[in-house]
Design a protein around this motif. Structure first.
Motif, short mmCIF file in Angstrom:
data_model
loop_
_atom_site.label_atom_id
_atom_site.label_comp_id
_atom_site.label_asym_id
_atom_site.label_seq_id
_atom_site.Cartn_x
_atom_site.Cartn_y
_atom_site.Cartn_z
N GLY A 249 0.83 -1.20 0.00
CA GLY A 249 0.00 0.00 0.00
C GLY A 249 0.86 1.25 0.00
N THR A 250 0.34 2.29 0.63
CA THR A 250 1.05 3.56 0.64
C THR A 250 1.69 3.85 1.98
N GLY A 251 1.68 2.87 2.87
CA GLY A 251 2.33 3.09 4.16
C GLY A 251 1.56 4.07 5.02
N LEU A 252 2.27 4.74 5.89
CA LEU A 252 1.61 5.60 6.88
C LEU A 252 1.73 7.09 6.58
N PHE A 253 2.94 7.52 6.26
CA PHE A 253 3.14 8.95 6.04
C PHE A 253 3.81 9.17 4.70
N ASP A 254 3.51 10.30 4.07
CA ASP A 254 4.20 10.61 2.82
C ASP A 254 5.46 11.41 3.12
N ALA A 255 6.15 11.78 2.07
CA ALA A 255 7.45 12.42 2.24
C ALA A 255 7.34 13.77 2.94
N ASN A 256 6.13 14.35 2.97
CA ASN A 256 5.96 15.64 3.65
C ASN A 256 5.54 15.48 5.10
N GLY A 257 5.52 14.24 5.59
CA GLY A 257 5.10 14.02 6.96
C GLY A 257 3.60 14.06 7.14
N GLN A 258 2.86 14.05 6.01
CA GLN A 258 1.40 14.04 6.13
C GLN A 258 0.91 12.59 6.13
N PRO A 259 -0.09 12.29 6.91
CA PRO A 259 -0.59 10.92 6.92
C PRO A 259 -1.33 10.60 5.63
N ASN A 260 -1.05 9.44 5.06
CA ASN A 260 -1.86 9.00 3.91
C ASN A 260 -2.32 7.57 4.13
N ILE A 261 -3.09 7.44 5.16
CA ILE A 261 -3.51 6.13 5.61
C ILE A 261 -4.71 5.60 4.85
N ASN A 262 -5.63 6.48 4.50
CA ASN A 262 -6.88 5.96 3.94
C ASN A 262 -6.89 5.94 2.42
N THR A 263 -5.83 5.36 1.85
CA THR A 263 -5.77 5.24 0.40
C THR A 263 -6.39 3.92 -0.03
N PRO A 264 -6.84 3.85 -1.30
CA PRO A 264 -7.44 2.59 -1.77
C PRO A 264 -6.46 1.42 -1.68
N GLU A 265 -5.18 1.71 -1.92
CA GLU A 265 -4.20 0.62 -1.84
C GLU A 265 -4.14 0.06 -0.43
N ASN A 266 -4.10 0.97 0.55
CA ASN A 266 -4.05 0.50 1.94
C ASN A 266 -5.30 -0.28 2.29
N ALA A 267 -6.45 0.17 1.78
CA ALA A 267 -7.69 -0.54 2.10
C ALA A 267 -7.63 -1.96 1.57
N ARG A 268 -7.11 -2.08 0.38
CA ARG A 268 -7.01 -3.42 -0.22
C ARG A 268 -6.08 -4.31 0.62
N VAL A 269 -4.97 -3.74 1.02
CA VAL A 269 -4.01 -4.53 1.83
C VAL A 269 -4.64 -4.93 3.16
N LEU A 270 -5.32 -3.99 3.81
CA LEU A 270 -5.94 -4.28 5.10
C LEU A 270 -6.97 -5.39 4.96
N ALA A 271 -7.80 -5.27 3.92
CA ALA A 271 -8.83 -6.28 3.71
C ALA A 271 -8.19 -7.65 3.47
N THR A 272 -7.11 -7.64 2.68
CA THR A 272 -6.45 -8.92 2.41
C THR A 272 -5.91 -9.54 3.69
N MET A 273 -5.22 -8.75 4.50
CA MET A 273 -4.60 -9.35 5.68
C MET A 273 -5.65 -9.86 6.66
N VAL A 274 -6.79 -9.18 6.72
CA VAL A 274 -7.83 -9.67 7.62
C VAL A 274 -8.47 -10.92 7.04
N SER A 275 -8.59 -10.97 5.71
CA SER A 275 -9.22 -12.15 5.10
C SER A 275 -8.38 -13.39 5.37
N TRP A 276 -7.09 -13.20 5.59
CA TRP A 276 -6.24 -14.36 5.91
C TRP A 276 -6.62 -14.98 7.26
#
Lengths: 477, 306, 285
Positions: A238-265
């Motif tokens: 996914g996109t990890g936790l913070f971008d290069a400017n120190g801003q949080p980028n947690i709720n990206t579609p990539e992260n959502a997909r990763v989270l869903a996958t890990m829980v589905s395991w």
């Protein structure tokens, strides 16, 4: 209430003694005297002057594993240099507490501090000139270290363009698996490219051949309570936790997909993951029994395997992490150590020499590799033939080369003072998603994505609030 | 009465000076300072910037603060509604005449106080651990309980005391710690009840329950109020116990209390200003409660005099 | 009531008290067992390792290794000394100041008495967490961070103590006695030391224990105000025993055992003082 001695259960002072004591001393019962004595004895113990090993510079580390590795280097330095160094191992909590008490409360800190990824971000809050560490950017650039060391190793210690620490490692994460179990089922791991492949390929080991109603083995040792693993997966796919400017980028579609996958395991009758906890007795027992087949393995974990499970030599082998999407990253990152020089150090040039000595010397790199299986972040070191040696523990696999080949795929991590809060938030989001899945019988990753987006939104909002509220960070921009 | 002599006045000041000095420096000054701090954002003890009331609005709009408040209120209610009656009940039992081993019972029930909050929390981390903790191991070894859990929670999940049911676990340990403390107070109060009143009630034909309600209970009212207030204030300020039990990391913020939230703001995020704001919000509630108690106590004694 | 009903009436409380007592003491017994079990036995046995028939404790499998490690590699000896020192110092200083203050408020007449009384009451109302952050800043400004003083000095003003001693003085030190002493020519301070203190003995004993315990179990103040490892008391040192890569449960539980032993022993020696002093302030005689 009558106040006689009988009622209050006083311990009467023996008659003869009572007469000889000054009157005010009879005001103290036996208990009080016991406390007096305890106090006097302990004061005596505490205030006896002790020998102080006086060294010119002090060096704090947190890792018990590093202590024996560094000790000979420090000794050697003290023998050959004018400025002597004293190393102290403080433990993770102790180091964090003292480092921040030092930076925040003006208390004395060491001259050289080795800090870990987990709490380093907290050091980089506030105005740049209030950061407790010395800005090393100029020194690093002057010596070309930003070129000779892989850039992803610098990113966690860099804020707003300034670098505050010299990195110790790169810590690529790959996947170790129980080859001895796999071969019983005739499984070929070379076909695995994605996590979906992994689940399919490893499925046969879940058969219930011993008839106890439960799968014999689970493919993956994972559970979302461990924030290290949640984070490494988010950075991998996914996109990890913070971008290069120190801003949080947690709720990206990539992260959502990763989270869903890990829980589905972890949910459903076909779940492939089991909660085998690292560094705990119960988890260790399950590892030995082979309940789970595959483990997230950063380079340093290989050293842990060898240390704590010498009896499992020859059973494990390593493959790159399965990717989340075809063509996606095959490696991630877990942990990270840096050494910085607090601004209060009186001898920064000497300190800098020592830091370079300890992190850039080929001797240390060799020691790190042989004692801890840790790969050096210095590019020039990668040609060293020691990384090509077959590793007996891993069935003769040349795992050093495998790790080094995957260094380019290690994702960069950007620091924030709210790193710890963010890690906890995404861990909590994963747990929330897990409980949702368990309570509502939702098992496949596609169906979990909407809910994953929701919980990640909450996490994002929480961290964004913290970041937005921080007036010091705003002042910089 | 003779006029207070100079010697008396001087002695008074000498005797009181350590207290007054320490009180002013370490209580009054920080109190005033906390009001000022609450309106700043700080980065450690050194750097501060004024931010007006935004700390308060940040606290009151933070969902975690409300989770903390909810947790704290639940624990306080449990403490007042379960622990106190239980302590009173035990005191009544121990107060019975001719009870054998009274001192021994009192000792055992009070002993947890000697273990202390901190170490109780520490022990609890291992005691209530999910797979290997004593409690779960005990539960799995008792037949019947295992199948019950199997059917309710799924076969390989042991009771997650510290993951999911944090408040329950905190409550249990709180109960263990404090029931003896309160009991001792109630016992002392019960033992000072005028026996002749109780006898008079018995002669008048009152049954045990009526004796309790109409004679005993009013007689111990002041101690009850005192214990009640202590328990209320103590529960509202609960922090060290859950903090140590969860090793500083609350899973999904379960078990966070108001003072824990304060600690996080002040010493994990390093914003002393926010911590002060939280402190004031809590302080206003507690000071209000104390005033209510004082006022009603004074009202009661005024009524009693009439 | 015949003797049988009388016996039942006498026995039924035990049906509640006995199981309850067993439950309440279980954690402590478990702790003792946990501190003495070897690493491998830790999860094998619920309490103590048992012999073949499962009923007798197998003493040969118990080990004092954890306790040895505690004072050896883990360096808890220093933490123990710190706890003892802080707890006793606070107990002594706090009790003395509280006794002095309480006596003065109760029996001496002086201007500004209402102000001091208000100060005491006010302090009783202020919740300590409110003061945590500004006290940290204050300690920083006073240069007291990372010194024993940071823990000791604030405890010299226990408002609760002043209040208790005021009550105790009113109860136990009659005005006439003081007047008589004055007539005898004793100075005010001598009266306090030689007349009042002996009479206040129960409260002093109880309060010293209260302060000792409170400081012994104080976690947050040392965690926040102290810095060097060699000043840390047990409460914090024990929490730092939790390893990152390896949990030595035996060691941690041995640490807990060592930490609760002194207060427990103190309490066993001095129960009655403690309980009577504790309750005398609240229960009006």
């Amino acid at each position: 209430m009558p106040n006689s001695d009988e009622n209050t259960g006083q311990h009467p002072i023996p008659n003869g003694l009572a007469e000889r004591l000054p009157p005010w001393m009879t005001g103290f019962s036996l208990g009080s005297w016991v406390i007096f004595i305890i106090g006097a004895v302990s004061a005596l113990i505490l205030f006896i002057p002790r020998d102080h090993i006086d060294a010119d510079m002090s060096f704090w580390i947190f890792s018990r594993e590093h202590e024996p590795m560094y000790a000979p280097i420090v000794e050697d330095w003290n023998a050959t240099h004018d400025t002597t160094i004293k190393m102290s191992m403080l433990g993770m909590a102790g180091l964090e507490q003292r480092m921040f008490n030092g930076f925040r409360g003006g208390l004395p800190t060491a001259d050289i501090i080795e800090a870990e990824y987990r709490h380093a971000g907290r050091a980089f809050a506030g105005p740049i000139d209030a950061i407790g560490f010395l800005d090393l950017t100029d020194r690093i650039k002057a010596e070309g270290l930003d070129e000779s060391i892989i850039s992803t190793s610098f990113t966690p210690w860099t804020t707003r363009g300034h670098i505050f620490g010299l990195p110790h490692d790169v810590h690529p994460v790959l996947l170790a698996y129980r080859a001895d179990i796999i071969e019983q089922y005739g499984i070929d791991v070379s076909t695995i490219e994605t996590w979906d492949d992994f689940a399919e390929v490893f499925r046969p080991i879940m058969a219930d051949n011993n008839g106890d109603g439960k799968p014999d083995h689970y493919p993956l040792a994972f559970w979302p309570w461990q924030d290290d693993k949640v984070e490494l997966l988010l950075y991998q796919g996914g996109t990890g936790l913070f971008d290069a400017n120190g801003q949080p980028n947690i709720n990206t579609p990539e992260n959502a997909r990763v989270l869903a996958t890990m829980v589905s395991w972890c949910v459903g009758p076909d779940r492939i993951a089991y909660d085998v906890r690292d560094f705990e007795d119960n988890g260790n027992k399950l590892k030995r029994e082979g309940l789970t087949a595959a483990y997230f393995t950063p380079d340093w974990m290989c050293g842990v395997w060898k240390n704590q499970f010498p009896d499992m030599a020859g059973k494990l082998q390593i493959i790159p992490l399965p990717a989340f999407e075809p063509g996606g990253r095959r490696a991630s990152v877990w942990g990270g150590t840096m050494t910085g020089i607090p601004k209060t150090c009186e001898n920064p040039d000497e300190a800098w020499e020592f830091v370079k000595h300890i992190y850039l010397s080929p001797d240390l790199a060799e020691q790190l590799w042989h004692a801890g299986d840790i790969v050096s972040p210095v590019k020039a070191m990668w040609d060293n033939p020691m990384y090509d040696e077959p590793d007996e523990y891993f069935r003769g696999q040349r795992k050093g080369r495998l790790y080094i080949d995957h260094i380019p795929q290690v994702p960069p991590r950007y620091p924030s003072p709210y790193n710890l809060a963010a890690r906890r938030s995404v861990r909590d989001a994963a747990l929330k998603l897990l409980e949702y899945a368990q309570d509502n019988d939702v098992f496949d990753k596609e169906s979990l994505i909407p809910r994953a987006e929701k919980v990640l939104d909450e996490a994002q909002r929480h961290i964004k609030r913290l970041v937005d509220r921080n007036v010091f960070l705003k002042e910089e921009n | 009465m003779a006029r207070a002599s100079v010697a008396e006045q001087r002695a008074a000041w000498i005797l009181l000076s350590p207290f007054v000095l320490a009180a002013v420096v370490f209580f009054l000054y920080p109190l005033v300072e906390s009001a000022r701090l609450a309106m700043t954002q700080s980065f450690g003890a050194n750097a501060t910037r004024p931010v007006g009331m935004s700390n308060f609005s940040s606290v009151l709009t933070d969902p975690i603060f409300w989770i903390a408040t909810q947790n704290t209120v639940i624990l306080t209610a449990a403490s007042l509604l379960v622990v106190l009656p239980m302590s009173l009940g035990l005191a009544l039992l121990l107060n019975r005449p001719n009870l054998k081993c009274r001192a021994l019972y009192r000792l055992v029930i009070f002993m947890p106080q000697m273990v202390g909050l901190v170490f109780a929390g520490f022990i609890a981390t291992v005691f209530f651990a999910k797979d290997t903790g004593f409690v779960n191991q005990l539960l799995t070894q008792i037949p019947g309980v295992n199948t019950l859990l199997h059917n309710l929670f799924g076969f390989d999940v042991q009771f997650p005391w510290l993951d999911r049911h944090v408040l329950l676990t905190v409550f249990i340990i709180n109960l263990w710690l404090w029931v003896g403390f309160n009991m001792v107070y109630f016992l002392a109060a019960l033992q000072s009840v005028d026996k002749s009143l109780v006898e008079a009630a018995t002669i008048d034909g009152a049954g045990p329950f009526q004796r309790f309600k109409n004679v005993t209970l009013p007689a111990i009212k002041s101690v009850t109020a005192f214990v009640f207030l202590l328990a209320f204030i103590g529960s509202m300020q609960l922090f060290e116990l859950p903090y140590i039990m969860l090793n500083g990391d609350p899973p999904q913020n379960r078990g966070v209390t108001i003072v824990w939230y304060l600690y996080q703001q002040g010493f994990e995020i390093d914003d002393l200003g926010m911590a002060s704001a939280v402190g004031w919000i809590l302080g206003i509630v507690l000071i209000g409660a104390a005033f209510v108690q004082f006022a009603s106590a004074r009202h009661e004694s005024r009524e009693a005099r009439l | 009531m015949n003797s049988r009903t009388r016996r039942i009436a006498a026995a039924w409380p035990h049906l509640i008290l006995l199981p309850l007592s067993i439950v309440m003491i279980t954690p402590i017994i478990w702790l003792i067992a946990a501190a003495l079990k070897s690493q491998t036995d830790f999860f094998e046995y619920l309490f103590f390792p048992t012999t073949e028939n499962g009923w007798m404790i197998d003493f040969s499998r118990l080990t004092t290794q954890h306790i040895t490690n505690l004072f050896g590699t883990a360096g808890m000896g220093r933490a123990l000394a710190n706890s003892c020192f802080l707890a006793s110092t606070v107990a002594v200083l706090g009790s003395f100041c509280a006794a002095a203050g309480g006596y003065a408020l109760a029996r001496l007449r002086f201007k500004w008495a209402p102000f001091v009384t208000a100060l005491v009451l006010g302090l009783l109302i202020i919740p300590p967490p409110l003061l945590l952050a500004p006290t940290y800043k204050l300690m920083f400004n006073l240069g007291l961070l990372d010194s024993y003083g940071a823990i000791i000095f604030p405890m010299i003003a226990p408002a609760f103590g002043v209040f208790l001693f005021r009550q105790a003085t009113l109860q136990s030190v009659p005005r006439e006695l003081i007047e008589a002493a004055r007539v005898d020519g004793m100075g005010e301070l001598t009266i306090f030391m030689n007349v009042a203190l002996p009479l206040l003995r129960p409260m002093i004993g109880a309060f010293m224990i209260i302060m000792f315990l409170a400081t012994w179990n104080n976690f947050i103040a040392p965690q926040v105000f102290l810095h060097s490892t060699d000043k840390m008391p047990l409460a914090v040192a024990v929490s730092r025993l939790r390893g990152v890569y390896y949990q030595d449960y035996g060691l941690q539980m041995a640490a807990a055992l060592v930490s609760i032993a002194p207060p427990l022993l103190l309490f066993l020696l001095l129960q009655r003082d403690f309980v009577s002093g504790l309750t005398s302030g609240a229960v009006k005689g």
